[in-house]
Design a protein around this motif. Structure first.
Motif: not given
Length: 258
Positions: A3-12, A48-60
Motif C-alpha cells: 500500500p501507499i497512503v495519499v492525502i489530497p489537499a487544496r486550499m479551496a 497530493a497538493c492542489g496549491d503551491p502553498e500546501i506543497l511548500a509547507v509539506i516540503q519544508a
C-alpha cells in the motif's frame, strides 16, 4: 499488498478557506494528518497538493508532496494524478485515500481499511461506525451506509450510501467514514467513469462505483472521527491534539472523536 497512503489537499473550502494550513499548536493541520498516515506504518505517505502553498509547507517539513492540477474536481482525481507521478512503475497495488481534514483519525483505522482487500471480490474498502443518536441519524452531512454485520463480522458489503437514515426498521445505522482503500486498477477505472445519476442526486461519489458494478467493503470501527470543516471543528481538534493531551498519551476515548 504493497500500500501507499495519499492525502489530497487544496486550499479551496467554502466553510473554512485555507484549512489545510490552519494552525494547530504551531503546525499546519495537513502536517498532523501526515503524522497520522505515517503512524499507521502501512507504507509511504504523500500529499497530493492542489496549491503551491500546501506543497511548500509539506516540503519544508520533509514530507513527500506532489503538485496536482488545481482544476481537478475531487480528492480521488487528485490521488490518482499524484499516484501516476510518484509511482509510474505501479509498485504499489493499493492506495489509501486519506482526507486532509482528519487530523485526529486513529492510525489503526488506516490499517483496518486495508483488511477487506485480502478478498479479491472487493474493489474498494471503506469504514463505518455506529450512529449513536437520532440527531446524528437525521443530519444530511452524516453519510449513512446500508450494510449489515451479522454474526459479529467486521466486514460487510456496501449496498447503498445516502444522506438519509437507511435502512428503515429496527437495527443499527452506520455512519460512513470517507476513507477509501482502492485497488490500483479500481481507482483508475473509478476516475475514468462519468458522473452517475445517483451520485449526482445524492452528491456522493461512491455511488458512481456501486452503479458501475464495483464492490465496496465496509469495515466496522468503534467511532467516527470528526472532520475539520468549521472554526468550531478546528478548536475541537486543537483541544484533542493539545501537547501532552489525551491523544499524545494514547488515552483518547471514542467520545472525543464522534
Amino acid at each position: 499488498m504493497n500500500p501507499i497512503v495519499v492525502i489530497p489537499a487544496r486550499m479551496a473550502s467554502t466553510r473554512l478557506p485555507g484549512k489545510p494550513l490552519a494552525d494547530i499548536h504551531g503546525r499546519a493541520m495537513i502536517l498532523h494528518v501526515l503524522d497520522r498516515g505515517r503512524e499507521a506504518d502501512i507504507g509511504p505517505v504523500a500529499v497530493a497538493c492542489g496549491d503551491p502553498e500546501i506543497l511548500a509547507v509539506i516540503q519544508a517539513a520533509g514530507g513527500t508532496a506532489i503538485a496536482t492540477d488545481p482544476s481537478l474536481p475531487r480528492g480521488s482525481d487528485r490521488v490518482h494524478a499524484a499516484l501516476g507521478q510518484i509511482d509510474p512503475q505501479a509498485r504499489h497495488d493499493v492506495v489509501v485515500n486519506l482526507q486532509g481534514d482528519l487530523p485526529t483519525i486513529p492510525p489503526s483505522y488506516l490499517r483496518a481499511v486495508l483488511m477487506p482487500l485480502s478478498d479479491p471480490d472487493f474493489d474498494i474498502a471503506t469504514l463505518v461506525a455506529p450512529i449513536r443518536s437520532a440527531e446524528e441519524a437525521a443530519m444530511p452531512s452524516v453519510i449513512k451506509a446500508a450494510c449489515a454485520f451479522d454474526g459479529g463480522r467486521a466486514v460487510s458489503a456496501a449496498l447503498y450510501f445516502s444522506r438519509v437514515a437507511i435502512p428503515w426498521g429496527d437495527g443499527p445505522l452506520w455512519h460512513h467514514i470517507g476513507i477509501y482503500a482502492f485497488r490500483r486498477e479500481a481507482l483508475a477505472r473509478f476516475v475514468a467513469l462519468p458522473e452517475s445519476p445517483l451520485e449526482r442526486r445524492e452528491s456522493l461519489e461512491q455511488l458512481r462505483a456501486l452503479e458501475a458494478g464495483m464492490r465496496i467493503a465496509c469495515v466496522r470501527v468503534d467511532h467516527a472521527p470528526f472532520g475539520v470543516d468549521t472554526l468550531a471543528d478546528l478548536e475541537r481538534a486543537r483541544d484533542v491534539l493539545r501537547p501532552q493531551g489525551a491523544f499524545s498519551r494514547g488515552e483518547f476515548s471514542p467520545g472525543e472523536f464522534s
